[in-house]
Write a protein that holds these residues in place. Structure first.
Motif, PDB file in Angstrom:
ATOM      1  N   GLU A 115      39.606  42.627  37.150  1.00 60.89           N
ATOM      2  CA  GLU A 115      38.747  41.505  36.795  1.00 60.89           C
ATOM      3  C   GLU A 115      39.336  40.140  37.152  1.00 60.89           C
ATOM      4  O   GLU A 115      38.608  39.154  37.267  1.00 60.89           O
ATOM      5  CB  GLU A 115      38.405  41.545  35.302  1.00 60.89           C
ATOM      6  CG  GLU A 115      39.601  41.479  34.374  1.00 60.89           C
ATOM      7  CD  GLU A 115      39.226  41.879  32.954  1.00 60.89           C
ATOM      8  OE1 GLU A 115      38.770  41.005  32.211  1.00 60.89           O
ATOM      9  OE2 GLU A 115      39.374  43.061  32.599  1.00 60.89           O
ATOM     10  N   MET A 116      40.651  40.050  37.345  1.00 59.92           N
ATOM     11  CA  MET A 116      41.270  38.769  37.695  1.00 59.92           C
ATOM     12  C   MET A 116      41.690  38.717  39.164  1.00 59.92           C
ATOM     13  O   MET A 116      42.411  37.805  39.581  1.00 59.92           O
ATOM     14  CB  MET A 116      42.485  38.532  36.787  1.00 59.92           C
ATOM     15  CG  MET A 116      42.136  38.426  35.323  1.00 59.92           C
ATOM     16  SD  MET A 116      43.557  38.086  34.262  1.00 59.92           S
ATOM     17  CE  MET A 116      43.897  36.381  34.702  1.00 59.92           C
ATOM     18  N   SER A 117      41.235  39.662  39.960  1.00 62.29           N
ATOM     19  CA  SER A 117      41.643  39.724  41.360  1.00 62.29           C
ATOM     20  C   SER A 117      41.019  38.601  42.189  1.00 62.29           C
ATOM     21  O   SER A 117      39.932  38.105  41.878  1.00 62.29           O
ATOM     22  CB  SER A 117      41.261  41.076  41.957  1.00 62.29           C
ATOM     23  OG  SER A 117      39.865  41.301  41.855  1.00 62.29           O
ATOM     24  N   THR A 118      41.714  38.223  43.253  1.00 62.97           N
ATOM     25  CA  THR A 118      41.251  37.167  44.140  1.00 62.97           C
ATOM     26  C   THR A 118      42.114  37.196  45.398  1.00 62.97           C
ATOM     27  O   THR A 118      42.929  38.103  45.583  1.00 62.97           O
ATOM     28  CB  THR A 118      41.337  35.787  43.452  1.00 62.97           C
ATOM     29  OG1 THR A 118      40.712  34.798  44.275  1.00 62.97           O
ATOM     30  CG2 THR A 118      42.772  35.385  43.162  1.00 62.97           C
ATOM     31  N   LEU A 119      41.924  36.211  46.268  1.00 61.21           N
ATOM     32  CA  LEU A 119      42.839  36.003  47.385  1.00 61.21           C
ATOM     33  C   LEU A 119      43.774  34.862  47.012  1.00 61.21           C
ATOM     34  O   LEU A 119      43.327  33.811  46.526  1.00 61.21           O
ATOM     35  CB  LEU A 119      42.084  35.640  48.667  1.00 61.21           C
ATOM     36  CG  LEU A 119      41.112  36.668  49.234  1.00 61.21           C
ATOM     37  CD1 LEU A 119      40.607  36.198  50.597  1.00 61.21           C
ATOM     38  CD2 LEU A 119      41.749  38.037  49.351  1.00 61.21           C
ATOM     39  N   GLY A 120      45.057  35.060  47.226  1.00 60.37           N
ATOM     40  CA  GLY A 120      45.991  34.012  46.846  1.00 60.37           C
ATOM     41  C   GLY A 120      47.416  34.365  47.202  1.00 60.37           C
ATOM     42  O   GLY A 120      47.677  35.131  48.124  1.00 60.37           O
ATOM     43  N   ASP A 121      48.344  33.824  46.433  1.00 55.01           N
ATOM     44  CA  ASP A 121      49.772  34.003  46.680  1.00 55.01           C
ATOM     45  C   ASP A 121      50.241  35.293  46.014  1.00 55.01           C
ATOM     46  O   ASP A 121      50.225  35.414  44.785  1.00 55.01           O
ATOM     47  CB  ASP A 121      50.535  32.803  46.114  1.00 55.01           C
ATOM     48  CG  ASP A 121      51.992  32.774  46.544  1.00 55.01           C
ATOM     49  OD1 ASP A 121      52.604  33.855  46.621  1.00 55.01           O
ATOM     50  OD2 ASP A 121      52.508  31.667  46.796  1.00 55.01           O
ATOM     51  N   PRO A 122      50.686  36.283  46.797  1.00 54.33           N
ATOM     52  CA  PRO A 122      51.070  37.576  46.230  1.00 54.33           C
ATOM     53  C   PRO A 122      52.250  37.509  45.264  1.00 54.33           C
ATOM     54  O   PRO A 122      52.403  38.384  44.407  1.00 54.33           O
ATOM     55  CB  PRO A 122      51.408  38.417  47.456  1.00 54.33           C
ATOM     56  CG  PRO A 122      51.736  37.428  48.528  1.00 54.33           C
ATOM     57  CD  PRO A 122      50.851  36.251  48.262  1.00 54.33           C
ATOM     58  N   LEU A 123      53.097  36.499  45.390  1.00 54.54           N
ATOM     59  CA  LEU A 123      54.250  36.420  44.495  1.00 54.54           C
ATOM     60  C   LEU A 123      53.852  36.163  43.045  1.00 54.54           C
ATOM     61  O   LEU A 123      54.660  36.384  42.138  1.00 54.54           O
ATOM     62  CB  LEU A 123      55.226  35.344  44.983  1.00 54.54           C
ATOM     63  CG  LEU A 123      55.926  35.628  46.315  1.00 54.54           C
ATOM     64  CD1 LEU A 123      57.007  34.593  46.586  1.00 54.54           C
ATOM     65  CD2 LEU A 123      56.522  37.032  46.356  1.00 54.54           C
ATOM     66  N   THR A 124      52.612  35.726  42.816  1.00 51.52           N
ATOM     67  CA  THR A 124      52.154  35.585  41.423  1.00 51.52           C
ATOM     68  C   THR A 124      52.051  36.959  40.755  1.00 51.52           C
ATOM     69  O   THR A 124      52.297  37.086  39.555  1.00 51.52           O
ATOM     70  CB  THR A 124      50.806  34.860  41.351  1.00 51.52           C
ATOM     71  OG1 THR A 124      49.832  35.543  42.162  1.00 51.52           O
ATOM     72  CG2 THR A 124      50.934  33.421  41.831  1.00 51.52           C
ATOM     73  N   ASP A 125      51.683  37.991  41.520  1.00 49.16           N
ATOM     74  CA  ASP A 125      51.652  39.352  40.970  1.00 49.16           C
ATOM     75  C   ASP A 125      53.060  39.835  40.641  1.00 49.16           C
ATOM     76  O   ASP A 125      53.308  40.392  39.563  1.00 49.16           O
ATOM     77  CB  ASP A 125      51.034  40.319  41.985  1.00 49.16           C
ATOM     78  CG  ASP A 125      49.518  40.403  41.895  1.00 49.16           C
ATOM     79  OD1 ASP A 125      48.938  39.971  40.883  1.00 49.16           O
ATOM     80  OD2 ASP A 125      48.912  40.917  42.854  1.00 49.16           O
ATOM     81  N   LEU A 126      53.988  39.640  41.564  1.00 45.95           N
ATOM     82  CA  LEU A 126      55.367  40.063  41.335  1.00 45.95           C
ATOM     83  C   LEU A 126      55.963  39.329  40.141  1.00 45.95           C
ATOM     84  O   LEU A 126      56.644  39.935  39.299  1.00 45.95           O
ATOM     85  CB  LEU A 126      56.211  39.810  42.585  1.00 45.95           C
ATOM     86  CG  LEU A 126      57.701  40.147  42.477  1.00 45.95           C
ATOM     87  CD1 LEU A 126      57.912  41.626  42.214  1.00 45.95           C
ATOM     88  CD2 LEU A 126      58.445  39.715  43.743  1.00 45.95           C
ATOM     89  N   ALA A 127      55.715  38.034  40.043  1.00 47.54           N
ATOM     90  CA  ALA A 127      56.284  37.236  38.957  1.00 47.54           C
ATOM     91  C   ALA A 127      55.770  37.673  37.592  1.00 47.54           C
ATOM     92  O   ALA A 127      56.520  37.713  36.614  1.00 47.54           O
ATOM     93  CB  ALA A 127      55.965  35.757  39.183  1.00 47.54           C
TER      94      ALA A 127
END
Length: 338
Positions: free
Chosen positions: A226-238
């Motif tokens: 539900e919070m998926s989008t296109l953006g900076d992948p390092l936000t997922d890792l962080a």
């Protein structure tokens, strides 16, 4: 018997009209426990099972619970290395069951939420799951959005700046008390926003209890898009790193699976991601600090609603005390040198 928020008769009629022959018998349903956002049901006809997702009961902001967004991303990822359920049907007509909803295939697997669950499996299997979790995240970030029809799924340009503004606005909307250090944290984050690398599909809440693990300790499905989008992948890792540091702060609603024997430490997780992805993680401290800022804002929002009598439930009374440690930890991380 209908579970809260899902009229099985109306659901059956809609499925029969849109997907004739899909359902063979009378439907039954169980609510999947554990979610605090969208409602999830396992629905079956005695022969097959599916999963239905719909927004929570009561008034909600449509943009916060966009069923078409979740449906679109799992549809796009179907033929990639990222395991997702099959997208079966999307219904945006709220008159059918009272809200938009979608149906996806049922996938076998376990969402491991606690260290005790993993402890029973032993450190070797726990390590295998953690490695698979990181590997699947790398696979997600390697998907070419345009190639799977998701080239317009978000706006990668200025992603971090917009995210920071969004969460500050959300903080300001739920301020009811002094929060020492939070303005300093926001100002320091705003003054040092990194230059993002190659954008990717971002999950937005990636962690072990948002995936299903099969009997071979492999990821059988990634859930909760539900919070998926296109953006900076390092936000997922962080965010994955921040969740793993829950014992250093107060995150009462976050899985403690990362504290199980065998689960790799933060440095190992980051190193594995960097090795497999080839991405530059030298500025990850900023991203992790931002993750703690976001978590502080979320908890402050819960505290605000609880203090106003707008939220009820076990454990909410202690949420307010957890905000200050998150802010302090976010500030401390920014002071660290890599």
């Amino acid at each position: 018997m209908n579970p809260p928020g899902l009229d099985l008769g109306r659901l059956r009629a809609h499925l029969d009209a849109r997907r004739p022959g899909l359902v063979a018998g009378e439907l039954s349903a169980d609510v999947v426990e554990g979610g605090r956002s969208n409602l999830t049901y396992v629905v079956g006809d005695g022969r097959s099972r599916w999963v239905v997702r719909r927004p929570p009961l009561g008034h909600v902001l449509p943009t916060a619970h966009d069923m078409s967004r979740e449906f679109r991303v799992i549809s796009g990822l179907r033929d990639t290395a990222v395991p997702v359920p099959e997208a079966v049907l999307l219904c945006e007509d709220a008159d059918v069951v009272g809200a938009p909803f979608y149906v996806m295939s049922f996938v076998e697997g376990t969402p491991y939420r606690t260290a005790d669950q993993l402890r029973e499996l032993g450190p070797e299997r726990t390590r295998a799951m953690a490695d698979a979790l990181v590997g699947t995240l790398v696979d997600l970030h390697a998907v070419d959005p345009a190639a799977v029809g998701l080239g317009d799924f978000g706006r990668p340009e200025g992603f971090l700046e917009r995210q920071l503004r969004r969460w500050k606005k959300q903080l300001d909307a739920s301020r009811s008390r002094e929060l020492p250090g939070v303005e300093e944290l926001h100002e320091r984050l705003a003054a040092a926003v990194p230059v993002s690398g190659e954008p990717s599909i971002v999950h937005g809440d990636y962690r072990l209890d948002n995936v299903l693990v099969d009997q071979n300790d492999k990821i059988s499905a990634v859930l909760d898009w539900e919070m998926s989008t296109l953006g900076d992948p390092l936000t997922d890792l962080a965010l994955l790193v921040a969740y793993a540091e829950r014992d250093k702060v107060s995150l009462p609603f976050v899985s403690n699976a990362s504290s199980a024997p065998g689960y790799p430490g933060t440095d190992e997780v980051v190193a594995r991601y960097a090795e497999l992805s080839g991405r530059d993680v030298s500025q990850l401290n900023w991203y992790v600090s931002f993750a703690f800022f976001k978590l502080a804002v979320i908890l402050e929002g819960i505290y605000y609603r609880f203090s106003k009598g707008q939220t009820v439930g076990a454990g909410f009374e202690g949420v307010g005390a957890g905000v200050a440690p998150l802010v302090a930890h976010g500030n401390e991380i920014l002071k660290e040198e890599k």
